[in-house]
Write a protein that holds these residues in place. Structure first.
Motif, PDB file in Angstrom:
ATOM      1  N   ALA A  19      -3.538   4.731 -11.142  1.00  0.00           N
ATOM      2  CA  ALA A  19      -3.070   5.987 -10.544  1.00  0.00           C
ATOM      3  C   ALA A  19      -1.890   6.550 -11.330  1.00  0.00           C
ATOM      4  O   ALA A  19      -1.830   7.756 -11.592  1.00  0.00           O
ATOM      5  N   ASN A  22      -3.197   7.839 -14.716  1.00  0.00           N
ATOM      6  CA  ASN A  22      -4.009   9.032 -14.513  1.00  0.00           C
ATOM      7  C   ASN A  22      -3.143  10.238 -14.157  1.00  0.00           C
ATOM      8  O   ASN A  22      -3.371  11.346 -14.647  1.00  0.00           O
ATOM      9  N   ASP A  23      -2.128  10.019 -13.326  1.00  0.00           N
ATOM     10  CA  ASP A  23      -1.231  11.105 -12.946  1.00  0.00           C
ATOM     11  C   ASP A  23      -0.442  11.606 -14.157  1.00  0.00           C
ATOM     12  O   ASP A  23      -0.261  12.806 -14.338  1.00  0.00           O
ATOM     13  N   MET A  27      -2.196  14.816 -14.354  1.00  0.00           N
ATOM     14  CA  MET A  27      -1.498  15.387 -13.196  1.00  0.00           C
ATOM     15  C   MET A  27      -2.390  15.402 -11.954  1.00  0.00           C
ATOM     16  O   MET A  27      -2.257  16.252 -11.088  1.00  0.00           O
ATOM     17  N   LYS A  28      -3.297  14.417 -11.879  1.00  0.00           N
ATOM     18  CA  LYS A  28      -4.177  14.279 -10.726  1.00  0.00           C
ATOM     19  C   LYS A  28      -4.319  12.798 -10.382  1.00  0.00           C
ATOM     20  O   LYS A  28      -4.306  11.944 -11.267  1.00  0.00           O
ATOM     21  N   ILE A  29      -4.476  12.520  -9.100  1.00  0.00           N
ATOM     22  CA  ILE A  29      -4.802  11.177  -8.631  1.00  0.00           C
ATOM     23  C   ILE A  29      -6.133  11.318  -7.901  1.00  0.00           C
ATOM     24  O   ILE A  29      -6.182  11.875  -6.797  1.00  0.00           O
ATOM     25  N   GLY A  81      -2.652  14.170  -3.788  1.00  0.00           N
ATOM     26  CA  GLY A  81      -2.979  12.846  -4.308  1.00  0.00           C
ATOM     27  C   GLY A  81      -1.834  11.876  -4.112  1.00  0.00           C
ATOM     28  O   GLY A  81      -2.052  10.702  -3.788  1.00  0.00           O
ATOM     29  N   ASP A  82      -0.619  12.359  -4.284  1.00  0.00           N
ATOM     30  CA  ASP A  82       0.570  11.527  -4.054  1.00  0.00           C
ATOM     31  C   ASP A  82       0.635  11.090  -2.592  1.00  0.00           C
ATOM     32  O   ASP A  82       0.928   9.932  -2.293  1.00  0.00           O
ATOM     33  N   PRO A 145       4.666  13.919 -12.482  1.00  0.00           N
ATOM     34  CA  PRO A 145       3.637  12.923 -12.148  1.00  0.00           C
ATOM     35  C   PRO A 145       4.219  11.821 -11.261  1.00  0.00           C
ATOM     36  O   PRO A 145       4.509  10.710 -11.700  1.00  0.00           O
ATOM     37  N   GLY A 147       3.033   9.969  -9.135  1.00  0.00           N
ATOM     38  CA  GLY A 147       2.246   8.743  -8.994  1.00  0.00           C
ATOM     39  C   GLY A 147       2.870   7.580  -9.747  1.00  0.00           C
ATOM     40  O   GLY A 147       2.701   6.417  -9.358  1.00  0.00           O
TER      41      GLY A 147
END
Length: 169
Positions: A19, A22-23, A27-29, A81-82, A145, A147
């Motif tokens: 995670a 990827n973050d 900038m996505k989880i 996502g966070d 980010p 995450g």
């Protein structure tokens, strides 16, 4: 500890590390990461014959964290996502260490924000051939980010949790 329990125990650190990476890079989880954490928690609870009251308390903590973090998401103070990642991590951390988890996540988040602000100020975005993810970090008032901070807080606390200690004994 059975080999199956050992394997499932690895879900937490691997998912958190994935995670964070990827973050940083996108900038996505993805939803599959919190879902893997939730599924892994249920499996490990069954494998360890976790008492129902402990299982219920961990679920309650996870839902409480989800309610708070989704409120932050609704006010555009935290990414979706966070919010899901923090709540999924709370399942594994449990009630006894939830304050430590949230406090360390906040501390790591502050350090991460300071590092990104320093990066934006002192690393010239246009003078260097930076990859796309590094350019995204340069966006003035751009996203962070978070995450990375969530994973750092989770991984710092996890070895002291009852779940981890039970599996290691």
């Amino acid at each position: 500890m059975s080999s199956m329990a050992s394997f499932v125990l690895m879900v937490f650190p691997v998912a958190m590390a994935f995670a964070a990476a990827n973050d940083l890079l996108t900038m996505k989880i993805p939803n599959r990461i919190p879902m893997a954490l939730v599924s892994g928690f249920v499996v490990i609870a069954l494998l360890t014959r976790m008492p129902l009251d402990v299982f219920g308390m961990n679920l309650a903590v996870g839902f409480a964290v989800l309610a708070v973090t989704f409120s932050l998401f609704a006010f555009n103070l935290l990414g979706g996502g966070d919010a899901k990642l923090i709540a999924a991590g709370a399942l594994w951390i449990g009630a006894a260490h939830i304050i430590d988890y949230l406090l360390l996540t906040t501390i790591f988040g502050g350090a991460l924000c300071l590092a990104i602000l320093a990066y934006r100020r002192w690393v010239p975005a246009t003078a260097l051939a930076l990859p796309g993810w590094a350019h995204r970090l340069h966006t003035e008032k751009g996203p962070v980010p978070y995450g990375i901070a969530i994973a750092a807080g989770a991984l710092a606390v996890f070895p002291s949790t009852d779940l981890f200690l039970t599996l290691m004994s």
